[in-house]
Write a protein that holds these residues in place. Sequence first.
Motif, PDB file in Angstrom:
ATOM      1  N   UNK C 116     -12.794  48.106  11.164  1.00  0.00           N
ATOM      2  CA  UNK C 116     -12.228  49.425  11.485  1.00  0.00           C
ATOM      3  C   UNK C 116     -12.925  50.544  10.711  1.00  0.00           C
ATOM      4  N   UNK C 117     -13.593  50.192   9.614  1.00  0.00           N
ATOM      5  CA  UNK C 117     -14.217  51.195   8.753  1.00  0.00           C
ATOM      6  C   UNK C 117     -15.712  51.352   9.020  1.00  0.00           C
ATOM      7  N   UNK C 118     -16.248  50.668  10.032  1.00  0.00           N
ATOM      8  CA  UNK C 118     -17.690  50.733  10.307  1.00  0.00           C
ATOM      9  C   UNK C 118     -18.120  52.183  10.518  1.00  0.00           C
ATOM     10  N   UNK C 119     -19.156  52.599   9.799  1.00  0.00           N
ATOM     11  CA  UNK C 119     -19.557  53.998   9.854  1.00  0.00           C
ATOM     12  C   UNK C 119     -20.157  54.403  11.189  1.00  0.00           C
ATOM     13  N   UNK C 120     -20.899  53.475  11.821  1.00  0.00           N
ATOM     14  CA  UNK C 120     -21.604  53.884  13.042  1.00  0.00           C
ATOM     15  C   UNK C 120     -20.639  54.159  14.196  1.00  0.00           C
ATOM     16  N   UNK C 121     -19.473  53.535  14.161  1.00  0.00           N
ATOM     17  CA  UNK C 121     -18.636  53.515  15.368  1.00  0.00           C
ATOM     18  C   UNK C 121     -18.036  54.884  15.734  1.00  0.00           C
ATOM     19  N   UNK C 122     -17.389  55.592  14.788  1.00  0.00           N
ATOM     20  CA  UNK C 122     -16.876  56.912  15.183  1.00  0.00           C
ATOM     21  C   UNK C 122     -17.980  57.839  15.680  1.00  0.00           C
ATOM     22  N   UNK C 123     -19.162  57.726  15.068  1.00  0.00           N
ATOM     23  CA  UNK C 123     -20.271  58.583  15.497  1.00  0.00           C
ATOM     24  C   UNK C 123     -20.711  58.225  16.912  1.00  0.00           C
ATOM     25  N   UNK C 124     -20.800  56.926  17.199  1.00  0.00           N
ATOM     26  CA  UNK C 124     -21.189  56.495  18.549  1.00  0.00           C
ATOM     27  C   UNK C 124     -20.139  56.925  19.578  1.00  0.00           C
ATOM     28  N   UNK C 125     -18.866  56.770  19.224  1.00  0.00           N
ATOM     29  CA  UNK C 125     -17.799  57.167  20.152  1.00  0.00           C
ATOM     30  C   UNK C 125     -17.872  58.670  20.414  1.00  0.00           C
ATOM     31  N   UNK C 184     -16.687  56.738  -4.666  1.00  0.00           N
ATOM     32  CA  UNK C 184     -17.920  56.972  -5.421  1.00  0.00           C
ATOM     33  C   UNK C 184     -18.867  57.759  -4.526  1.00  0.00           C
ATOM     34  N   UNK C 185     -20.073  58.017  -5.047  1.00  0.00           N
ATOM     35  CA  UNK C 185     -21.025  58.770  -4.241  1.00  0.00           C
ATOM     36  C   UNK C 185     -21.790  57.876  -3.272  1.00  0.00           C
ATOM     37  N   UNK C 186     -21.740  56.561  -3.505  1.00  0.00           N
ATOM     38  CA  UNK C 186     -22.518  55.603  -2.718  1.00  0.00           C
ATOM     39  C   UNK C 186     -21.855  54.234  -2.806  1.00  0.00           C
ATOM     40  N   UNK C 187     -22.287  53.321  -1.949  1.00  0.00           N
ATOM     41  CA  UNK C 187     -22.000  51.892  -2.074  1.00  0.00           C
ATOM     42  C   UNK C 187     -20.575  51.471  -1.704  1.00  0.00           C
ATOM     43  N   UNK C 188     -19.732  52.374  -1.263  1.00  0.00           N
ATOM     44  CA  UNK C 188     -18.385  51.974  -0.876  1.00  0.00           C
ATOM     45  C   UNK C 188     -18.253  51.884   0.637  1.00  0.00           C
ATOM     46  N   UNK C 189     -17.174  51.217   1.051  1.00  0.00           N
ATOM     47  CA  UNK C 189     -16.792  51.185   2.461  1.00  0.00           C
ATOM     48  C   UNK C 189     -15.945  52.427   2.733  1.00  0.00           C
ATOM     49  N   UNK C 190     -16.116  53.005   3.918  1.00  0.00           N
ATOM     50  CA  UNK C 190     -15.387  54.240   4.238  1.00  0.00           C
ATOM     51  C   UNK C 190     -13.884  54.048   4.071  1.00  0.00           C
ATOM     52  N   UNK C 191     -13.258  55.012   3.413  1.00  0.00           N
ATOM     53  CA  UNK C 191     -11.791  55.050   3.341  1.00  0.00           C
ATOM     54  C   UNK C 191     -11.281  55.834   4.555  1.00  0.00           C
ATOM     55  N   UNK C 192     -12.061  56.821   4.953  1.00  0.00           N
ATOM     56  CA  UNK C 192     -11.846  57.564   6.193  1.00  0.00           C
ATOM     57  C   UNK C 192     -13.225  57.945   6.713  1.00  0.00           C
TER      58      UNK C 192
END
Lengths: 756, 160, 286
Positions: C116-125, C184-192
């Motif tokens: 659910x937190x995949x970064x590419x998906x909201x952008x693709x949608x 953090x500034x990097x390396x985390x999974x999206x919280x939103x």
Amino acid sequence: MNEVKTTAKTNFKWVGKRTRRPDGPDKVTGRARYGDDMVMSGMLYGKTLRSPHAHAKILSIDTSKAEALKGVKAVVTHKDIPDHPLLEPPYGPMIADLHDISRNVMAREKVLYDGHAVAAVAATSERIAKAAIKLIEVEYEILPHVLDPLAAAQPGAPILHEHQFTHGVDPKPEAPSNVFRVVSAERGDLEKGFADADIIVEREFRSEPVHQGYIEPQALIATASEDGAVEIWTTTQGHFVIRGLCARLMNMDMSSIRVTASEIGGGFGGKNNVYAEPVAIRLSQKTSRPVRMVMTRSEVFRGTGPASGTYSRIRMGAMRDGTIVAAEAEIYNQAGAFKGSPVGRSVDSFFSSYSIANAKATAYDVCVNRPKVAAYRAPGAPMATMAAELTINELAEKLDIDPVDLRMKNAVQDGGQSLNGAKYGRIGLTEVLETVKNHPHYSAPLAPNQGRGFALGYWMHGGGLSSVVANLLDDGTVAIATGNPDIGGSRSSMRVMAAEELGVDLELIKPIVADTGSMGYSHLTAGSRTTFATGMAVINSVREIIEKLRALAAKKWEIPVDDVAWEAGQAVTQRDGFEALTLKQLAGMATKMGGAIAGHSEINAGGAGAAFSAQIVDVEVDPETGFVSLKRYTVIQDAGRAISPDYVEGQMQGGAVQGIGWALNEEYIYDDKGCLQNLGFLDYRMPVASDVPMIDTVIVEVPNPNHPYGVRGVGEPPLVPAPGAVANAVENAIGKKMGSLPLSPPKILGTLELCR
Amino acid sequence: MSKYHVTTTINGDEVDFTCYADQTLLEVLREDLNMTGTKNGCGSGDCGACTVIVNGRPVNACLVLGAELDGANIETIEGMSTGTELHPLQQKFLDHAALQCGICTPGFLNMAKALLEKNPEPTETEVRYALAGNLCRCTGYDKIVRAVLDAAAEMRESTS
Amino acid sequence: MRYEAPETIEAAVALLAAAGKTARVFAGGTDLIIQIKEEMIEPGMLVDIKKIKETREVILDDDEIRIGASVTGAELGENKELKKLFPGVVEAVQLIGSDQVQGRATIGGNFCNASPAADSVPALIASGAKAVVAGPNGTRTAAVEDLLIKPGQLSLAPGELIISFCLSRPPKNTGDAYLRFIPRSEMDIAVVGAGVSVTLNPDGTCAAARVALGAVAPTARLVEQAPDILLGKELDERVLAELAAAASATCQPINDKRGTIKFRTSVAGVLACRAIKIAWERAEKN
């Protein structure tokens, strides 16, 4: 910006210079061998089965299926680890109870935390070992668990140890408790002190456990031979300690165990203990083959010691002129599954930077269903310090006095005492505070949504047992062997001190870390003691060599030894007609004129003394998300004398960044069953390179009179004030007090939204 | 379980190995090829200690399978220096005391090398973000960042 | 476990169909290898699709853009033309993991991991992407949001795999953007995460808008009311406030180790507004 401020003698040849480290090339080329970089002939692969429950009775363990798997050579459970009686009082400041340690390395009656070791196998491959532990059948009776230290201290909480009655309270309790002991220290009359106060500030704090976060997981190889001798190769902060603990735990002669310390990939106190060593010994004894055991990262998080999570309450009172007249604090330290959190150090850390007439601090050592805590860089100090420093900053606010001025007014002086009663010698506190006040960072302007934090940290260093052997070789080079694993560049400092004493080039000195069979006892590379204590033993050893060289020159010249001096790397005399003899010339003569020349020193170094670290930090908080970015950070610390300034700065910078992690994002997250949820670096969230700015440093040098070069410890003080300084900066940026670490974005945003 | 035969170039030398389908490049390097300069810190791509360069790109060796590397060109820390001459980055790491325990150093060096090949004149911020996948718990990153910036300057000078 | 690296779509489909549920499609491996090592899954076969030409190409036609499923984040970042057309999509893929992970992680893998937190998906949608799916019965295309079922699961039939993603060449005055929140500034999974695509009318008002959110529901989802709020409007404070409220109302998050319901709901509104401002500015320039 990194600077060194010194008032002391500076005409050294090597001390204080920026020199390359002797182990450097091996570490930038991948040649250096760490715990997991060793293989041995016929080696087996060990793997540990760990508890999936936070608290459960072990009803049975059936290892038969694992033993039957092809390639499995041995299986070990608690039945293979000797039991030991409980440690009897009186208890010292450090508790090493074999009863507990034997149960921590292998659960006996109960499992006490998610990740507690239950059984282990040795097999011909990692693959088979992994398959084998899945075949071990353990029957558990799940018990209620408790994770929070305050909850665990209440009557009616699930009890971890039925045999444990709180020590240090009157009357002696009749019911067992998770509180192992209550430790306190006090001076003056608190009631009178608070009555005299014009302003009183009270605060409350909570913090989560944090892991040391070393990048190299625990790794070792143990080899037992048929005649009872055992060799261990392990990544540790103290191989002599590993030898002692293994011998006592396994009921072996100490001399039959030889431990070699590998290069160590970080420790910060987390590699002071035994975990798999006794288990690997047993697996090797059962098979007569070397057994390697390497933890995965999730095993490191589930099974090895973090620093205590805490709950603390504090109250401080001051008069209008800024005199702090009363201070009272208490802290509940999570010990994890077994007693032994750093309560004494917590008590000492609250108020020992200040001369407060009426003060009391109390600490509770509380067992909970989490991994047993281990030391972490100034154990017990950072959270107690945060409580006191934020409270003092609030006093300063209310009194309208500059926070540094308030500290200057109350600062403890040379000859003063810590709350635990340790007497200070010459300390550099005033010099550190003056440096803060005059530092451009302290008065630099701030942008909107930014806040500045300030905190002061105190740490009383240990000295202790160190041994060194120095051998002069025929060609005039000197091999220096210490018993202290080099965790951050200590070989470099040892080399500098030896070369300085001898008055020769650095390259002539070859420092190594020797194994336990080679020399006298050396305590851990911990407590910021190595450059101080082991350095002193290096100096002693080299001085012994110099004495022997003077005697040799006297013999050669046929003059009294009192007429021979040692200057700039050679023997000289005032008498006419003798040309100086160089180290190299003398070394070449030695074996023909009496024998090889060596020096050695086995000491219990005292007088390490206190050091102070002050930190200024600027943060910016995004008011819509609670995101905190670090803008500027300055560490100002009294190092006594920086033997290797590069590595002193490195300690100051590294400690500060660990404190940033502690304050902002690092925490253990458990589910409602008491199982750890964030068992990797992904969700444990240590600071990465893009999270932090350059960490500016000022090394203040107020030499320690108890060390030949004035060394004080430097490793631990920089972590002590860091979480408090960062928390203070966040509070100032948002204009609200926050008392619960980590100050993660949800908490900050929650605080901001509550106020809207 | 059967093994796969893989032929690669590692640090300029042809190296072939056999591996199981689920064996990572990290395991192949450390366990089978005895190249232990590539470090294992987490096994999940979060610490960067195992950073190596495969076909010109920095990757976590723990997140690459051995079986997919037939024909690949792999650069590890063991191949970073030229003969007895240290790479400028290695030199600068020593000069700036950019390591304490040193366990993260091989990974940082490979990542920095890959960065400077792509971007010979990075800013401090660019260096910090490029190295964000490499954890160091000892140094607070300050001296590492300085070493990389200094090495970049020196490498630019020597090529201009 | 077997490892196969077919060179054609047909061969990949045949392998997948024959192996059934025990086979997994393997591209960058940055999620899959961890799942295998942590014994969360035990596949019987990995089908490496990186040797299939169609999964490795980025094709920029006059009316359509195709991004192969096994193109990595680093490769997308180096494609200047694509970055100009869909900066939001490229930035989203480039946010996944470290630079080391970028050298391996693929756009298709990020999608198929179905987090659910995949970064590419909201952008693709947000940019209206369609997935090209190959399977035993030939090739089909589907809107990416229609393939999302729940965490870890896509609506793909046995033997099906995603070959590429198609995007229509954006009309004039279109811009997209993706932002995520991490502690953090990097390396985390999206919280939103928030992906936005807007097209503007010649008069500067909104002609079309799609806003999608990640990590705030079992799957990434569109903010359905966004067009109602935005169409015909300029981007003023009132519109932004309405969009923020609609974004927050779209959230159905959980409390977990990465964030709380309250935090995610609140920050979703903030990020939707911040992302649309960037997208809007880009649209004005295009």
